[in-house]
Design an enzyme around this catalytic site. Structure first.
Site, PDB file in Angstrom:
ATOM      1  N   HIS B 204       0.865  -1.192   0.000  1.00 56.61           N
ATOM      2  CA  HIS B 204       0.000   0.000   0.000  1.00 56.61           C
ATOM      3  C   HIS B 204       0.893   1.229   0.000  1.00 56.61           C
ATOM      4  CE1 HIS B 204      -3.614   2.350   0.594  1.00 56.61           C
ATOM      5  NE2 HIS B 204      -2.970   3.028   1.528  1.00 56.61           N
ATOM      6  N   GLY B 213      -7.032   3.310   1.731  1.00 57.91           N
ATOM      7  CA  GLY B 213      -7.907   3.413   0.571  1.00 57.91           C
ATOM      8  C   GLY B 213      -7.284   4.090  -0.621  1.00 57.91           C
ATOM      9  N   LEU B 239     -10.092  -3.508   4.637  1.00 60.23           N
ATOM     10  CA  LEU B 239      -9.188  -2.860   3.689  1.00 60.23           C
ATOM     11  C   LEU B 239      -7.976  -2.221   4.371  1.00 60.23           C
ATOM     12  CD1 LEU B 239      -8.745  -2.044   0.718  1.00 60.23           C
ATOM     13  CD2 LEU B 239      -9.970   0.078   1.226  1.00 60.23           C
ATOM     14  N   ASP B 240      -6.780  -2.583   3.906  1.00 61.98           N
ATOM     15  CA  ASP B 240      -5.514  -1.993   4.366  1.00 61.98           C
ATOM     16  C   ASP B 240      -5.322  -2.110   5.875  1.00 61.98           C
ATOM     17  OD1 ASP B 240      -4.988  -1.261   1.746  1.00 61.98           O
ATOM     18  OD2 ASP B 240      -5.929   0.685   1.956  1.00 61.98           O
ATOM     19  N   ALA B 241      -5.916  -3.130   6.464  1.00 59.19           N
ATOM     20  CA  ALA B 241      -5.839  -3.280   7.914  1.00 59.19           C
ATOM     21  C   ALA B 241      -5.166  -4.579   8.342  1.00 59.19           C
ATOM     22  CB  ALA B 241      -7.236  -3.192   8.515  1.00 59.19           C
TER      23      ALA B 241
END
Lengths: 296, 296, 296, 296
Positions: B204, B213, B239-241
């Site tokens: 990311h 995001g 998401l992205d966690a």
């Protein structure tokens, strides 16, 4: 670059200016300076394509200016007017004493660091006073010959109004160029943020915008990040959301618990606050909206 | 440290284990290894006070093990059983070929970097195939002799189910040890996250948890941060966690617009993904909850 | 900041200038630009107190210049003459194609990285050709559609004169703006250093001035340093002693052997060379004696 | 990780050991600890392929050891003997007071920093005394309640023998675990280096091995490097050539003159010295030849 405590020939008149961009601004300003034979020792320029604004900082050798700061300001006001009514500018004298007041709580590492820098001439300001909501740091402060004020804060946040009023009065009595929240741990009321706008500087112990608010190292541990950081920013009414002056990080790993992060984070907090405060005091930081231009 | 492509004597059997902590675990494991005369070339240990778990990674010189990996696994299973029913462990052979499949979109910098590392033997895996939701990177992939599959994704996110099914089938046909989202730009459905749990790795382009995001560099620009970063993490349904494997940052300043951030960010994305992927492939990453233990 | 491949409106005429310092230089230059309505998009200034020289770089939006580059040069020559006979300057067109030739040996990581950047438009130049003293990297080069020349170097250094002559002829036939020693591993003869002065750029795999010469990672290991680095510098007759353009480092520890350093060092070498080369090509690097002024 | 001032349950017995490598060492040591039910809270292991030596550090929770440190040492001596006659080891009690003596000159930033860390419990030692070859830092020292000794050094280096004798007597009277040259600016005679071998720690204001000796920032400026650094190392008879404990760097650019480097370098010197000293005091540093193994 100007040193912290300018010797006679290191004295500078420092112009910091922002205005809507258009061709010819640099020529106008530098011609103004050239007309009276001024030597520009440092110059920073930035055209911000996003906002359409132009920013500059220029440090003029004071000994090459054939008149005083007041007249320089008066003469420059005419130039600034030409650059449009939105133009914002200031002219500082690097030889004038700058004043800082520090707000602290119980953690002394940032205070101790700034007291040391002030004592060694590394901070371009005098620390006029230190105000604590706990008395713990009185001894360290007074050992450096600096006045300490203890203001008692009630446990109930709703009852802290009078305490903040007292802090405000104390701070204002020193006419500071910088109000430094050196790990103060109290959220300033919105009216104090507004009152000290552009002068109140906080050190937050995370790499913002990550981990806003309380116990950022605990938040960082829970999220499992591989770097921790610190952020020096101007205080605004929205918590930990003011314009960022400086940030830095340090690497951690899985073996570091919250206590290790606290200890390693202190080394980052100290230098990030010291850098940000110095840049603010030297007129290197120009704020535009939520972003800063920093001419280092 | 083991190199990417082990020579005969560099071959290692690598044990990675996590279990509830109690005294004597290291002694039990290392005595087991000592009993058959195994040489431990690398050893990492971590007692996590927060969770009460113990983690270790041990790289045993394969030539000092008087039997094969299958028997080593069988023998160690008895030791693991002694350490409790919650114990999680695996035993890898550094000499066995590891497989990676890459998911890409249009941005080729991470793909190009990984293809180069694979070609030079710097990545401890073969890149079995590259799957793109755009055909743009087919040429670069095939120039390295790697198979490229183009899967067409409909514009409407609600209609992408069949496309994801096709991606799943293609990926699974290669039996990969790592499914790498190398700037894939598509959010995996929850069932795919679950299906590839512990094997799907994303890069990311922000220092998470900041700027989750879309368009993180735009978010970073708007916030006025002074450092930008990249994060390599396991993919989970949120998401992205997912658990973070590696992060790094690079300094920017007010003169850097979004385009500059994109360009400078690429250099961070490349190395952060390459490091995280290598550590995953070498069995250096142990996940516990939302955190990782990384024995580098 | 200008991007690598300028769109029509991103085209810049870039002035880079150095001259003995005195008041009024900035005003003279910027007034010259303002007279024809030129928009300055980027400006860097530096007064070097040590040498008494002044340096500037200014990127003028080409679409605001009402004449061509040739006339701009002609007009500016008069201004430069006013600034003294020692004045050194150049005016570049960011829209003009810049050419690079790469010299390589067997290690392909820097070559692969630059080929990727050139292909993605991230490098503001075309790679015209690659010349190797070994044939190993021909395949990688030609896969990117770039011409590869193999020049055979005799084992005896005393007999390498004709090989260097051949390299010189090949390089010069491409009229390059940059001759990049991308891990070339051969020491250029003094006459070639002089011939390509200011255009030959080397990447050295240490943090200079530490570990000059051969096998710097072995030297670093023996000395027990805790960080390793890379240095991008102009080539001069004295080995690894030319003006430094860029440097960076990465942390290592006692567990990293020479092989680990080689692997981790590659990631630093790649980015340091790419940055230094880009800055050179964009006219951001001004050399004065043994030091460089780099306007990033 | 153990904190600086251990609470009752944070007390550790810390084993640091080096010996020729062979299979079974870890098993032997950890079995020894497991036999009496000791809990290992931190463990570091390193097999050095270059030297063929093995190194380990283990922090055992003191409350899980059913006897005292003296008996632990006695029992472990038998284990150490099994590991060969070259084996070097020590067993420290993290709960025992460690002592540091500081040698200083005129520059107070490292002294001030260490006094602050000692006061806040961040340094795992008491500062017993400060000895200066100038009286300048007496006030800062005594404000922290620490004894200051001024030893007059003659201008002629050849006549400094008696001054060093006095320093030696003063230092030795405090039986320090660490003799810290906190910007002492005097080269220790070889016999003092030998006398304090393994205990004398210096902070050098460059990234060694670059810029050995006097005025390293001046040397760095002249060479035009893009990063400056600091190095914490054990003092040996060869100037600035002792085993390195820790190093770090910070970025500079062409606008930074020597004075700027001095100021920015201080922030690196402070943290590098503080880290190195803490690691030394916690038994994290094992020296082998010219290299160190540092278990952080």
């Amino acid at each position: 670059m100007s040193s912290a405590l300018p010797a006679q020939d290191d004295r500078r008149f420092v112009l910091a200016l922002g205005c809507p961009d258009r061709p010819g601004i640099i020529a106008r300003i530098t011609s103004f300076i050239a007309e009276f034979g001024g030597s520009i020792m440092e110059a920073g320029y930035h055209s911000d394509a996003d906002s359409g604004w132009f920013f500059t900082r220029q440090a003029i050798k004071a000994s090459t200016v054939p008149f005083g700061l007041a007249e320089l300001r008066e003469r420059f006001a005419a130039v600034a007017a030409e650059l449009g009514t939105e133009t914002e500018w200031q002219l500082l004298d690097s030889g004038a004493r700058r004043r800082a007041v520090l707000l602290v709580s119980k953690d002394g590492h940032c205070l101790h660091d700034l007291l040391g820098r002030a004592a060694s001439g590394e901070l371009p300001a005098t620390i006029e006073a230190v105000i604590g909501n706990h008395p713990d740091l009185a001894g360290m402060t007074e050992a450096h010959g600096v006045k300490f004020h203890h203001v008692l804060f009630p446990k109930d946040p709703a009852e802290r109004g009078p305490a903040f009023d007292e802090v405000r009065s104390l701070v204002d009595s020193y006419h500071p160029d910088a109000v430094v929240l050196a790990r103060f741990m109290q959220v300033l009321p919105a009216e104090l943020c507004a009152h000290w706008a552009g002068r109140a500087i906080n050190i937050h112990h995370s790499f913002l915008p990550s981990f806003v608010g309380a116990r950022p190292y605990h938040q960082a541990f829970a999220r499992g990040v591989k770097l921790i950081g610190a952020t020096c920013h101007y205080v605004t009414a929205e918590l930990d959301a003011g314009p960022i002056i400086e940030q830095d990080v340090t690497r951690i790993d899985h073996a570091d618990d919250v206590g290790d992060m606290v200890r390693q984070g202190r080394d980052i907090e100290r230098v990030v606050l010291a850098r940000g405060l110095r840049w603010h005091l030297e007129g290197r930081v120009l704020v535009h909206g939520r972003r800063t231009v920093v001419f280092t």
